[in-house]
Each structure stands twice: as structure tokens, then as C-alpha cells.
Scaffold this active site. Structure first.
Site, short mmCIF file in Angstrom:
data_model
loop_
_atom_site.label_atom_id
_atom_site.label_comp_id
_atom_site.label_asym_id
_atom_site.label_seq_id
_atom_site.Cartn_x
_atom_site.Cartn_y
_atom_site.Cartn_z
N PRO A 10 77.45 -5.04 32.07
CA PRO A 10 77.94 -4.47 33.32
C PRO A 10 79.25 -3.73 33.17
O PRO A 10 80.22 -4.29 32.66
CB PRO A 10 78.09 -5.70 34.22
N GLU A 11 79.27 -2.50 33.55
CA GLU A 11 80.52 -1.75 33.68
C GLU A 11 80.73 -1.50 35.17
O GLU A 11 80.08 -2.13 36.00
CB GLU A 11 80.47 -0.46 32.85
N LYS A 69 86.05 -4.02 36.51
CA LYS A 69 84.90 -4.90 36.32
C LYS A 69 85.12 -6.28 36.91
O LYS A 69 84.26 -7.16 36.77
CB LYS A 69 84.59 -5.03 34.82
N ARG A 286 82.24 -2.44 16.90
CA ARG A 286 81.05 -2.07 17.64
C ARG A 286 80.67 -0.66 17.24
O ARG A 286 80.79 -0.32 16.08
CB ARG A 286 81.26 -2.22 19.15
#
Length: 304
Positions: A10-11, A69, A286
DNA sequence: ATCGCGACCTGGTTGC
DNA sequence: TGCAACCAGGTCGCGA
């Protein structure tokens, strides 16, 4: 029962969808009971699980707010229930009789809504459930945090906030030597942007993520902000359209996510602007994806 | 103050 | 086939 697909991280747009759902279905209701099924889910609540539950029991939920967020539910006593969904958190509104989810961490029993005088039908008893597989998310009670929880006062306003200060963002970006992608992910400068939308916005603005903040032109930053808002607005428009009254879910099955991605996860696929294959590179443990033609690396890089 | 990186966490996928 | 290693990434905290 097979596990469902991995929820997307979720952003801001996804969290806003959750906030809208909470605003519509949970605000105005009272928390009757709280059941913490996994203590890690409330690790950021200083008093521990029992205190977390005690402080919430009997409180009425007054609103549903968001910054970046982070979500919080202001309560009728001036405190707030603060939530972050982390990588895999969900807020589900479910009938109390529904089977518990595999990764159910906290369960809030809600009082039945007061029935209308002429409406004898008994409302369905329901629960707000915090479900989180990877447990990067968490909940806490923020004392006096209804307006803005003190725990998140370091979090910058997000680009959707009408009070976001474009000029301040420009000045702060240009005072930093770190790469612009790293700065986009710094929630103290701008909140709500995660790895996925950062890559998408940089592609749209035709900027390489390694461009140092202090070497960005004003026009670059202007373009970047336009791009950030565009990718978020597009995601929100497709993800925030509808949800079931009893199912407030961060990973709604709309599929908008994959359809609209230009670079994230698109390694070796042609750039939609110039057909150059999209490149993936390691970044902060990442990945970053970008078009090497549309988003040229800054000079002074030793490699490539 | 800023920068850069490791830790946290689970489960699906990949590689040997 | 079995099992280890890898990968996803938001946020915090640490050392430089």
C-alpha cells in the site's frame, strides 16, 4: 482454501482507499471490545496489548484521517487509533461470524449501529479486523492524537494535501546531495511515495533516480511533482471507485495496479515512449526500474 | 544535520 | 524431490 494473491504494497492511493472505506463504514460507531491476537501488531503502543485494548474499549470513532501512508481514527476523547499498513496490512470490515483470516492480528468488535426508529430490522454485528501477513504494519493508541498524532509529526504532508508546500519541497530537495529517488522515499520531505510510485513518477518526469537533489533544476522538480500527483491520481481513480459495504480492503481486486505500470516490474519490456528495454538495478536492498534512454544517468557516475 | 545501510518479517519462487 | 537461498519493501535506528 488457497491463499489469495500477494497483496500489493500500500502506498498513498491504496491507503486513501482504505481511509474512504473507514470513513463510510466505521466512523460514528463505538468500539465494544478489542482482541489483540498477536502482540507484534501493537508493538508501537508503549503500554502493551492489554493497555491498547483498555484504552479503546467504549470509545466512539469520530473520523478517519490520513497523512502519507499513515491512517488514524480520531476518538471521542481526543485520542486516536493510529495505523500503518506496512507492506501487507489490511483493514477489513467483516461480519462477526465470518471465519478469522489466516493473518488476523487485531479484532475490533463494533457496537451495532443505532437502528432507525421505524426500522425494526436488526443490523448485522460486524468487526473491524487488522490483517497483516508480514507484520511490518502496526497499530497504537496515540494520546491526544486526534488532530495529528505526535508519533507522526515528523511525516511531511503528502502531495495530495492542499497544504503541501511545493516551494518548500523544491528548496529542501535542492539542499540535499542524495539521489532524487532516495529523497522521494524520505517521508520527512514528502510522504506517501513508495518504491513503486517513485519509479513511475521518475519515468513520467524523465528523471533518473540517481540525479542528486542539488543538481535538479526548478523545472525538473516542477515536472516531478506533476508526475507524482498524476500517478497517484490515476491509481486513486481506478482503485477507489467501489468497495463492498462489508469489505474494506487495501488490495481490492481491481487490477489497476498492473495495468498502469510503465516501468516497475517491467524489466526488458519496451519503454512505451521510446521502445528501449526497461532496466532493473539494485537499489537500497530492493529494485529500481527505469528507461535508460528517457531517464539518462547523471554524469559523474563511475559505472555504465 | 545528512548519508547510507542493515534489521525487521512471511511466504512464494528460484536454484542446486 | 528436498531444502536452502533469494526476493518483495516501509520504516526505524545505527554508525560514519
Amino acid at each position: 482454501m488457497r491463499p489469495g494473491p500477494t497483496p500489493k504494497v500500500p502506498e498513498l492511493p491504496e491507503v486513501e482507499v482504505v481511509r474512504l472505506g473507514l470513513e463510510q463504514h466505521v466512523v460514528g460507531r463505538t468500539i465494544a471490545a478489542v482482541d489483540v491476537l498477536h502482540p507484534r501488531a501493537v508493538r508501537r503502543h508503549a503500554g502493551g496489548p492489554a493497555d491498547f485494548a483498555a484504552q479503546l474499549a467504549g470509545r466512539r470513532i469520530a473520523a478517519a484521517r490520513r497523512r502519507g501512508k499513515y491512517l488514524w481514527l480520531p476518538l471521542d476523547n481526543g485520542d486516536a487509533l493510529l495505523a500503518h499498513l506496512g507492506m501487507s496490512g489490511q483493514m477489513l470490515l467483516r461480519p462477526a461470524t465470518a471465519d478469522p483470516e489466516r493473518h488476523l492480528r487485531v479484532r475490533f468488535t463494533l457496537d451495532d449501529p443505532t437502528p432507525a426508529p421505524r426500522e425494526p430490522r436488526r443490523p448485522l454485528r460486524s468487526e473491524l479486523r487488522f490483517v497483516d501477513q508480514r507484520m511490518f504494519g502496526g497499530l497504537a493508541v496515540s494520546a491526544g492524537g486526534a488532530e495529528l498524532p505526535g508519533e507522526i509529526c515528523h511525516i511531511a504532508r503528502d502531495p495530495v494535501d492542499p497544504e503541501f508546500d511545493d516551494g518548500l519541497f523544491l528548496a529542501r530537495l535542492r539542499s540535499r546531495t542524495a539521489g532524487v529517488k532516495r529523497l522521494l522515499l524520505d517521508q520527512r520531505l514528502i510522504s506517501g511515495v513508495g518504491n513503486i510510485y517513485a519509479d513511475e513518477a521518475l519515468w513520467l518526469a524523465m528523471l533518473h533516480g540517481d540525479r542528486p537533489g542539488n543538481r535538479l533544476r526548478k523545472a525538473d522538480v516542477t515536472r516531478l511533482l506533476v508526475a507524482v500527483r498524476a500517478v497517484m491520481a490515476a491509481a486513486l481513480a481506478q482503485g477507489g471507485t467501489s468497495f463492498d459495504a462489508l469489505y474494506v480492503n487495501v488490495n481490492g481486486e481491481s487490477g489497476y495496479f498492473d495495468r498502469s505500470l510503465e516501468v516497475y516490474g517491467q524489466e526488458a519490456l519496451p519503454c512505451s515512449r521510446c521502445a528501449t528495454p526497461i532496466v532493473r538495478v539494485a537499489f537500497m536492498n530492493r529494485s529500481s526500474y527505469f528507461c535508460p534512454a528517457c531517464q539518462p544517468r547523471p554524469r559523474r557516475r563511475s559505472r555504465d
